[in-house]
Design an enzyme around this catalytic site. Structure first.
Site, PDB file in Angstrom:
ATOM      1  N   SER A 176       0.819  -1.202   0.000  1.00  0.00           N
ATOM      2  CA  SER A 176       0.000   0.000   0.000  1.00  0.00           C
ATOM      3  C   SER A 176       0.861   1.263   0.000  1.00  0.00           C
ATOM      4  CB  SER A 176      -0.962  -0.033   1.191  1.00  0.00           C
ATOM      5  OG  SER A 176      -1.913   0.999   1.090  1.00  0.00           O
ATOM      6  N   ASP A 234      -2.250   6.392  -3.960  1.00  0.00           N
ATOM      7  CA  ASP A 234      -1.082   5.696  -3.428  1.00  0.00           C
ATOM      8  C   ASP A 234      -0.662   4.577  -4.391  1.00  0.00           C
ATOM      9  OD1 ASP A 234      -3.222   3.993  -2.899  1.00  0.00           O
ATOM     10  OD2 ASP A 234      -2.459   3.353  -0.962  1.00  0.00           O
ATOM     11  N   ASP A 260      -0.867   1.360  -4.724  1.00  0.00           N
ATOM     12  CA  ASP A 260      -1.800   0.337  -5.216  1.00  0.00           C
ATOM     13  C   ASP A 260      -3.181   0.920  -5.517  1.00  0.00           C
ATOM     14  OD1 ASP A 260      -2.377   0.634  -2.466  1.00  0.00           O
ATOM     15  OD2 ASP A 260      -3.234  -1.375  -2.358  1.00  0.00           O
ATOM     16  N   ASP A 300      -5.594   2.436  -3.875  1.00  0.00           N
ATOM     17  CA  ASP A 300      -6.820   2.252  -3.089  1.00  0.00           C
ATOM     18  C   ASP A 300      -7.085   3.444  -2.170  1.00  0.00           C
ATOM     19  OD1 ASP A 300      -4.891   1.757  -1.144  1.00  0.00           O
ATOM     20  OD2 ASP A 300      -5.678  -0.208  -0.567  1.00  0.00           O
TER      21      ASP A 300
END
Length: 573
Positions: A146, A299, A301, A303
């Site tokens: 993340s 960010d 990834d 999400d």
């Protein structure tokens, strides 16, 4: 402890590990005893969300061996739960080694006779959730850490609904993973024919789904030249965000070139988190230069989403996660109502540490608002529970995460970017900005101001120090904070709520979670929660008052900010 470290080191030196790994261990033995100890003093824990940690050699690190062993345990559990054909989806972000880890994950699943839908290259985490549901998979994995720094990577495990696992599967998978005692227990290869590569066709289906979330497409058309600056922060957002903005009809999108290219070293930032001003600084500069309407950042990834807007003084500011959630929740409630598509059984879901102003807005609009534990798996779990009886509209939490519509079951910055830009267009169509709207909501419903601080405790003693802090608050809660009586103590670990003034207790019906909340007599709320994925303890602060008019915004905000600072100082944080 020394015996445990020595045993783990010897196991790796004598076992079926590659020569490069063994040579790396020997170098640590010679040159860095502290790093060797931290790398081998325990096994990296497969928690309820999967794995996350520093990359490197050792049992307490993310590497091909810990990834492979985790996948073998997960595969064993899937085969216990499901008979017949089993399939999973596997994705990864832009981090160093993520592709390698995703391929290892796919190979281990495939070697266990499980069909794998493996994305051809990096993709946002929410598309993994979408793929699980679309392809009828029984589970899935995305290799990502993340928003953590570049040294980290991770492994997020999903169930057949496209959400991260809840009871009983979360604990049961952990049990199976812990049974994998050696790399020799892992089926590393032999099932390559079970792997199917997916990509553009899945992207198209996902983008169509996101386009279907639009409430006012005609407003996007009218304001197609809304000036948007977007940064993927070297992550996966570049794969889909520009495409979805184009699909919504926006024609004036400027991608931050310095942060466009996916790069696991995140060369322009220290911390690839859109919550951080430093991370968003390049985007802010570009937004200023272009005199943009809005800045958005996702960010690695994709999400989480952060947004920047101009305030009433023409200054660029970054909104916090609570403000972003507040605007998004209000838009989905207000716009659906104005469009005539609101349903009497509409519901929204937030977490217990997300602004209570959302509860007030939902109540005033006769929309059910549910509070769940931190984490989108709990939002997803409640959606499943209410399916068929209540109509889910939006969910979110203060940590810059939103989940709009129920076609995926995890936070999704791609759809969030699209809807936030639609929100900005909706307000611009009225000659207003998102900042104007935010202040109006404060005037109408009350001015709630939130803040968050995180305290990191690294190393072998970090977890113990955090546990001691929580135990201290649990056993000896303060009677007053900032001179205001602490009225309620909510202990989600013990599932007990206490009225400290009237000496009453009640049962909390949410699942157990190591969270404490203090509610003060003046409506102030303070929450303490150790992170489940990082060596951190987080403290959330929420204070509120009335806002007489927009003209009073800045003075009132300073009063609330000062109040939070006094509370933090008094609590010695």
């Amino acid at each position: 402890m020394e015996k445990i470290i020595a045993a783990n080191v010897n196991k790796w030196l004598e076992g079926n590990y590659d020569a490069e790994t063994k040579e790396g261990i020997k170098k640590l033995q010679e040159n860095d005893a502290d790093e060797l100890a931290d790398a081998f003093y325990k096994n990296l824990e497969f928690g309820t969300g999967g794995l996350r940690g520093l990359m490197g050699i050792g049992t307490n690190r993310i590497n091909k061996y810990t990834i492979g062993m985790a996948t073998q345990g997960y595969a064993n559990y899937l085969k216990k739960c499901f008979s017949g054909a089993i399939s999973v989806a596997v994705a990864h972000d832009s981090r160093n080694n993520s592709r390698t880890f995703a391929e290892i994950t796919a190979n281990v699943f495939a070697a266990n006779g499980i069909k794998v839908f493996l994305f051809e290259s990096l993709r946002p985490t929410p598309e993994l959730s979408f793929a699980i549901r679309h392809y009828g998979c029984k589970g899935g994995v995305v290799c990502t850490a993340s928003h953590n720094p570049k040294e980290y990577n991770g492994y997020k495990a999903y169930w057949d609904d496209g959400a991260q696992m809840v009871a009983p599967h979360d604990k049961n998978v952990i049990i199976e993973v812990e049974k994998i005692a050696s790399v020799d227990d892992v089926q590393w290869s032999g099932g390559e024919a079970n792997i199917e590569i997916i990509g553009k066709e899945t992207d198209a289906l996902y983008l169509d789904m996101v386009k279907g979330l639009s409430v006012y497409p005609e407003v996007c058309t009218a304001q197609h030249d809304l000036k948007i600056v977007y940064t993927p922060i070297h992550g996966t957002g570049i794969m889909l965000v520009p495409d979805v903005l184009k699909k919504y009809g926006f024609t004036n999108v400027h991608v931050v070139e310095a942060q466009r290219t996916p790069d696991g070293n995140f060369p322009t930032v220290n911390y690839p988190n859109p919550e951080e001003k430093e991370t968003m600084s390049i985007g802010l500069e570009q937004a200023k230069k272009l005199d943009a309407d809005i800045l958005l950042g996702t960010d690695p990834d994709a999400d989480r989403v952060g947004i920047g807007v101009k305030n009433d003084k023409g200054e660029w500011i970054l909104m916090n996660g609570n403000q972003t959630a507040l605007l998004a929740f209000n838009y989905m409630i207000e716009a659906r109502k104005a469009k005539g598509i609101a349903a009497p059984n509409d519901m929204v879901i937030k977490t217990i540490v997300t602004t209570d102003l959302i509860d007030r807005i939902a109540e005033q609009n006769n929309v059910a608002c549910y509070n769940v534990l931190t984490g989108f798996k709990w939002i997803s779990s409640l959606i499943a529970e209410k399916e068929g009886t209540e109509n889910y509209i939006i969910g979110g939490e203060e940590s810059f995460g939103l989940m709009i519509g129920d076609k995926i079951r995890d936070k999704d910055a791609v759809s969030a970017v699209a809807i936030i830009c639609e929100m900005a267009a909706y307000e611009k169509n009225k000659g207003r900005s998102l900042f104007d709207k935010l202040v109006d909501l404060y005037v109408q419903y009350g001015f709630y101001k939130e803040s968050l601080i995180s305290i990191t405790k690294k190393g072998m003693n970090g977890a113990a120090e955090i546990a001691a802090m929580m135990e201290g608050y649990r056993k000896n809660p303060p009677a007053t904070i900032n001179g205001i009586a602490v009225k309620y103590l909510l202990d989600y670990e013990l599932q007990v709520g206490k009225d400290l003034v009237e000496n009453k207790e009640w049962k909390i019906t949410l699942p157990k979670s190591n969270v404490l909340q203090f509610e003060l007599a003046d409506g102030t709320k303070i929450s303490a929660r150790p992170s489940g994925t990082e060596p951190k303890i987080k403290f959330y602060f929420s204070v509120n008052t009335t806002l007489a008019s927009a003209a009073d915004f800045h003075a009132t905000e300073k009063v609330l900010d000062d109040k939070i600072e006094v509370i933090i100082k008094e609590m010695n944080l």
